[in-house]
Motif scaffolding. Structure first.
Motif: not given
Lengths: 238, 238
Positions: B166-177
């Motif tokens: 679903d989402v790469p852990s540590g990434w901002d869900v809306d803004q990315g890495p």
């Protein structure tokens, strides 16, 4: 090659063990069982617009719940399912939720006073009817309204193929069809492992196993070898 | 072709609606989500004996639960999964049941004191590592032990491909890495619909959508068109 089967009694033990010490919940197993049945329909009776209607007949127990889940997946697979659900158990809140999910998918769910369910058996665009009335824990007699439903299915079975979920309704789980009025499914989707009645299927009928949720050692404990499902399939044609 | 995405806020509304008025249960959605992730692994990293080991790292919440389900299906698909589950929520009885199911399948589940989880990242027969730590409801900061786990994954990501659920852990869900220390998944399995961070995936990365459980009108309500899954697949490669 002889068919791997377990008796109705062993099937009940398997179910109790899966939902007891093993820690599965009914919701999980039903989701996978219903998905299996939908995959079998997809494989055996591909939808061809406008011939994409499926009548799902759900009984009051877990077999009926498998049918409700199956109908939802069929809708996602491009079919137009209609569910006839004449006798809701009411005991299990989850069944009400399965109906709500179907409403969300705009799948009609007809109750016992919707006498017009038979019309769906007669539509030219109905590809098959799913018998999700009773499973491995059924004991006679067959009560109303299911006796009449089975008589309707019997009359139309040459025109509208019947897909039975786990056990053809009305059959003796261990002994098979009890007389010539018994329905003859065109397809049987055995869950986890076939029951002895599967040996009495018409030789031309299609037989799938689904409900891919047990490891090899568990199958062996119940006296059968686990099935050789391919890749990510939830069903295997036997 | 632009990617269909919904914000973290919309993703939270979708989840609440599915498990509220729509009537889905967490157990159902998690079963289908975990199955999707397993199908993506099967498609992207086919098991080749003896290279069939998968390390699944589960976080304390629902994303972690998806990982636990995924591990079970991977075992059924012929992999040898090992789960690292350092922080169990304990609040939700169902997570304990998911662990019991893994024990039934003889899948090792390592706790936080099993410091040897890193060895599985280094085995030559590990085909991929599944990041099921945090999903769309994650908010920084990244706490122990997940900060250290991410640093290990980062170091090995060129050798052991990361599959993010679903989402790469540590990434901002809306803004990315957020910085250069962020992991770069080789595969992302977006659930229901991608979140905005998916736009920041490496262009060579594989992107699947899974969690096939919403009808067209629901997708449209949230501003996207539903995905064109093929036949009975639970995933679609974007």
């Amino acid at each position: 090659m002889s068919l791997k089967v377990v008796s109705s009694k062993a099937a009940a033990s398997i179910d109790q063990e899966l939902m007891g010490p093993v820690g599965f919940t009914l919701q999980q197993l039903m989701e996978l069982a219903g998905l299996s049945a939908a995959e079998a329909v997809l494989k055996q009776y591909p939808a061809k617009t406008p011939k994409n209607q499926v009548l799902v007949i759900s009984g009051p127990g877990n077999n009926g719940g498998d049918g409700l889940v199956c109908a939802r997946h069929l809708k996602l697979f491009g079919y137009e399912p209609v569910v006839y659900y004449p006798k809701r158990s009411g005991r299990e809140e989850f069944y009400g939720q399965l109906v709500k999910q179907l409403e969300f998918f705009e799948v009609p769910v007809l109750g016992k006073d919707d006498g017009n369910w038979v019309q769906y058996l007669k539509h030219d665009n109905t590809v098959c009817v799913i018998d999700a009335m009773f499973g491995f824990s059924f004991h006679p007699p067959m009560r109303a309204p299911f006796d009449e439903i089975l008589s309707e299915l019997k009359q139309s079975e040459k025109k509208v193929p019947i897909v039975a979920v786990d056990v053809p309704s009305g059959w003796d789980v261990d002994q098979g069809p009890t007389d010539s009025s018994a329905i003859q499914p065109d397809t049987l989707v055995s869950l986890t492992v076939p029951k002895p009645c599967a040996q009495f299927l018409n030789p031309e009928a299609n037989h799938y196993v689904g409900g891919r949720f047990i490891p090899k050692h568990f199958a062996q404990k119940y006296g059968f070898e686990s099935f050789g499902y391919k890749s990510g399939d939830q069903i295997l044609k036997l």
